[in-house]
Design a protein around this motif. Structure first.
Motif, PDB file in Angstrom:
ATOM      1  N   PHE A 337       0.776  -0.158 -14.822  1.00 18.40           N
ATOM      2  CA  PHE A 337      -0.173  -1.270 -14.654  1.00 18.40           C
ATOM      3  C   PHE A 337       0.160  -2.072 -13.402  1.00 18.40           C
ATOM      4  O   PHE A 337      -0.717  -2.367 -12.575  1.00 18.40           O
ATOM      5  N   HIS A 338       1.441  -2.431 -13.236  1.00 22.29           N
ATOM      6  CA  HIS A 338       1.829  -3.221 -12.059  1.00 22.29           C
ATOM      7  C   HIS A 338       1.694  -2.416 -10.767  1.00 22.29           C
ATOM      8  O   HIS A 338       1.394  -2.989  -9.712  1.00 22.29           O
ATOM      9  N   ALA A 339       1.895  -1.096 -10.848  1.00 21.10           N
ATOM     10  CA  ALA A 339       1.743  -0.258  -9.653  1.00 21.10           C
ATOM     11  C   ALA A 339       0.307  -0.284  -9.152  1.00 21.10           C
ATOM     12  O   ALA A 339       0.051  -0.461  -7.951  1.00 21.10           O
ATOM     13  N   HIS A 340      -0.639  -0.087 -10.070  1.00 21.06           N
ATOM     14  CA  HIS A 340      -2.050  -0.094  -9.663  1.00 21.06           C
ATOM     15  C   HIS A 340      -2.449  -1.462  -9.112  1.00 21.06           C
ATOM     16  O   HIS A 340      -3.191  -1.558  -8.130  1.00 21.06           O
ATOM     17  N   ARG A 341      -1.966  -2.523  -9.760  1.00 19.09           N
ATOM     18  CA  ARG A 341      -2.327  -3.862  -9.294  1.00 19.09           C
ATOM     19  C   ARG A 341      -1.718  -4.143  -7.917  1.00 19.09           C
ATOM     20  O   ARG A 341      -2.350  -4.762  -7.052  1.00 19.09           O
ATOM     21  N   CYS A 342      -0.507  -3.661  -7.706  1.00 18.08           N
ATOM     22  CA  CYS A 342       0.139  -3.831  -6.394  1.00 18.08           C
ATOM     23  C   CYS A 342      -0.632  -3.085  -5.317  1.00 18.08           C
ATOM     24  O   CYS A 342      -0.946  -3.648  -4.253  1.00 18.08           O
ATOM     25  N   LEU A 343      -0.960  -1.828  -5.569  1.00 15.89           N
ATOM     26  CA  LEU A 343      -1.639  -1.010  -4.560  1.00 15.89           C
ATOM     27  C   LEU A 343      -3.009  -1.578  -4.199  1.00 15.89           C
ATOM     28  O   LEU A 343      -3.451  -1.475  -3.049  1.00 15.89           O
ATOM     29  N   SER A 344      -3.670  -2.182  -5.173  1.00 14.43           N
ATOM     30  CA  SER A 344      -5.004  -2.736  -4.893  1.00 14.43           C
ATOM     31  C   SER A 344      -4.937  -3.990  -4.040  1.00 14.43           C
ATOM     32  O   SER A 344      -5.929  -4.362  -3.395  1.00 14.43           O
ATOM     33  N   ALA A 345      -3.774  -4.653  -4.011  1.00 13.24           N
ATOM     34  CA  ALA A 345      -3.661  -5.931  -3.296  1.00 13.24           C
ATOM     35  C   ALA A 345      -2.822  -5.841  -2.027  1.00 13.24           C
ATOM     36  O   ALA A 345      -2.766  -6.814  -1.263  1.00 13.24           O
ATOM     37  N   LEU A 346      -2.165  -4.707  -1.777  1.00  9.03           N
ATOM     38  CA  LEU A 346      -1.302  -4.602  -0.600  1.00  9.03           C
ATOM     39  C   LEU A 346      -2.104  -4.769   0.684  1.00  9.03           C
ATOM     40  O   LEU A 346      -3.165  -4.181   0.848  1.00  9.03           O
ATOM     41  N   ARG A 347      -1.568  -5.563   1.611  1.00  8.77           N
ATOM     42  CA  ARG A 347      -2.212  -5.746   2.900  1.00  8.77           C
ATOM     43  C   ARG A 347      -1.994  -4.505   3.777  1.00  8.77           C
ATOM     44  O   ARG A 347      -1.009  -3.774   3.585  1.00  8.77           O
ATOM     45  N   PRO A 348      -2.893  -4.265   4.732  1.00 10.35           N
ATOM     46  CA  PRO A 348      -2.839  -3.006   5.507  1.00 10.35           C
ATOM     47  C   PRO A 348      -1.515  -2.761   6.222  1.00 10.35           C
ATOM     48  O   PRO A 348      -1.117  -1.607   6.400  1.00 10.35           O
ATOM     49  N   HIS A 349      -0.835  -3.836   6.662  1.00 13.56           N
ATOM     50  CA  HIS A 349       0.381  -3.623   7.445  1.00 13.56           C
ATOM     51  C   HIS A 349       1.574  -3.216   6.594  1.00 13.56           C
ATOM     52  O   HIS A 349       2.602  -2.808   7.132  1.00 13.56           O
ATOM     53  N   MET A 350       1.467  -3.273   5.263  1.00 13.02           N
ATOM     54  CA  MET A 350       2.604  -2.998   4.381  1.00 13.02           C
ATOM     55  C   MET A 350       2.744  -1.497   4.132  1.00 13.02           C
ATOM     56  O   MET A 350       2.671  -1.015   3.003  1.00 13.02           O
ATOM     57  N   ILE A 351       2.956  -0.749   5.196  1.00 15.79           N
ATOM     58  CA  ILE A 351       2.998   0.712   5.110  1.00 15.79           C
ATOM     59  C   ILE A 351       4.204   1.175   4.300  1.00 15.79           C
ATOM     60  O   ILE A 351       4.105   2.045   3.434  1.00 15.79           O
ATOM     61  N   ARG A 352       5.370   0.606   4.592  1.00 14.91           N
ATOM     62  CA  ARG A 352       6.578   0.968   3.855  1.00 14.91           C
ATOM     63  C   ARG A 352       6.434   0.648   2.362  1.00 14.91           C
ATOM     64  O   ARG A 352       6.759   1.465   1.504  1.00 14.91           O
ATOM     65  N   SER A 353       5.908  -0.531   2.042  1.00 14.73           N
ATOM     66  CA  SER A 353       5.749  -0.934   0.639  1.00 14.73           C
ATOM     67  C   SER A 353       4.769  -0.031  -0.098  1.00 14.73           C
ATOM     68  O   SER A 353       4.971   0.298  -1.273  1.00 14.73           O
TER      69      SER A 353
END
Length: 427
Positions: A337-353
């Motif tokens: 659940f937290h993975a999907h929520r994180c991926l949906s909100a990550l900003r474009p520059h957070m390539i490593r994250s």
């Protein structure tokens, strides 16, 4: 009209491979997401920014550019109307350690003055020198979020820390400037520390940490102290030493800065939650993330914060830390659940994250008995991250081993083996 070139923006564009036209197109798309209407920028608009003909874009454009870059407009070299690049920053609020800081800084200033040769003209070091270093720090932050863990980032950051220290002996300066130079040196050294942590070079990271801590004490800067001790907590968590991780993170959480700014309190609590997860404390994990979320909601987005904080800590990072904690606890549905929520909100520059989060999501899916979905997810990790980022490489190797153990002889194993081979050939 002042037409000083915006060299910070130019450097950021070069780092990220943007031409004037491609950046205009990207910001236009971000504007459309924000306003529901296509943006009207073109290459000449960006060239006006770079040339200094436009020093403070319109608010919607600034927000779109900040969403694209992950950095505040000021950190990209733009200057608010009514200010100039040399306008001094507001003085820091005095805290109970002020007398000690003044004494330490005074000793450092006296030593620097004594080092100057008598009878020679002495250069005056000012806030413009500090501002120049801060622009370089912004470039280091951007490189870290794009590449992460690379030895080159660590070496550049360490060299810039030395450059900041060399300025202490290059001429005369006010106590405020000297404190800021120590803070800059500490900031660069903490970035070198983080790059070493991210690359799993822990002995080197500890050496950077010790120097960063000493420099931070001489600067008296609460924000950089928080960054260093919070990084130390993360380092010990990755090393499997939760007791040391708690102790280091507690130093960061007990700084008065966390009582003044709920966002710093939130980050400290979220990292505490990740340590609780590594320590197999379910109750502590849940409580820490509930408190971290509540503190984040109380934080005022308009408050001043340093570039490194603005560039990475948001809802996506909170969910990333929760993902790590619940994965360590073996609570795979919650971690997914937290993975999907994180991926949906990550900003474009957070390539490593994004690479790290995607890999952890694959682990969570595999642990729930979905090898096909997990393999599809893991294959989304870019080849560069899979082969050049030590933490991602190790997690993907562990994923492959777990896949072969849980689904031996399956088509998923064959698909993954063939895909991983393409990464090795590209490396």
């Amino acid at each position: 009209m002042d037409t000083t070139r915006n060299t910070v923006l130019e450097a950021w564009m070069a780092e990220h491979g943007y031409s004037s036209n491609s950046l205009a197109d990207t910001v236009n798309r971000a504007l459309e997401r924000l306003t529901g209407r296509p943006g009207g920028l073109d290459g000449s608009s960006v060239r006006d920014w770079k040339a200094g003909r436009v020093t403070w874009p319109k608010s919607a454009t600034r927000k779109a550019l900040e969403d694209v870059s992950g950095l505040p407009a000021i950190a990209l070299g733009f200057v608010p109307r009514g200010r100039t690049p040399s306008t001094p920053a507001p003085p820091q609020q005095e805290d109970p350690d002020m007398k000690r800081r003044t004494l330490v800084g005074g000793i450092a200033a006296a030593a620097a003055a004594a080092a100057a040769s008598p009878g020679t003209a002495t250069r005056r070091i000012g806030m413009s020198d500090v501002d120049r270093l801060q622009k370089r720090f912004t470039e280091i932050i951007a490189s870290d979020h794009r590449h992460g863990g690379q030895l080159g980032i660590e070496q550049r950051a360490a060299a810039l820390a030395d450059e900041a220290l060399n300025l202490q002996n290059a001429g005369s300066a006010s106590q405020r400037v000297r404190s800021n130079l120590y803070a800059s040196a500490a900031a660069f050294r903490s970035s070198a520390m983080w790059a070493a942590i991210d690359g799993r070079r822990y002995d080197v990271a500890k050496a950077h940490m010790r120097e960063a801590q000493a420099l931070a004490e001489m600067s008296g800067d609460q924000e950089i102290k928080f960054r260093i001790w919070s990084h130390a907590g993360t380092m010990y968590r990755h090393m499997g030493r939760p007791a040391d991780a708690f102790a280091a993170n507690d130093v960061a959480r007990n700084l008065h800065l966390t009582r003044r700014d709920p966002l710093f309190a939130s980050l400290g609590l979220a990292r505490q939650g990740a340590i609780h997860g590594a320590a197999q404390d379910r109750t502590g994990t849940r409580r820490a993330f509930e408190q971290a979320q509540e503190a984040m909601l109380r934080a005022n987005p308009a408050d001043y914060r340093p570039v490194w904080m603005l560039a990475f800590y948001d809802q996506a990072e909170l969910d990333s830390l929760a993902l790590s904690a619940y994965l360590a606890l073996g609570d795979y549905p919650t971690s997914e659940f937290h993975a999907h929520r994180c991926l949906s909100a990550l900003r474009p520059h957070m390539i490593r994250s994004r690479a790290i989060t995607t890999t952890r999501l694959a682990h969570a899916q595999l642990a729930q008995g979905a090898p096909d979905a997990a393999t599809t997810t893991a294959m989304k990790v870019p080849a560069e991250a899979a082969t050049q980022h030590a933490r991602v490489t190790r997690m993907l190797q562990e994923f492959g081993a777990a896949l072969r153990a849980t689904a031996p002889g399956s088509s998923s194993v064959q698909t993954w083996t063939e895909h991983a081979a393409t990464w090795r050939m590209a490396a």
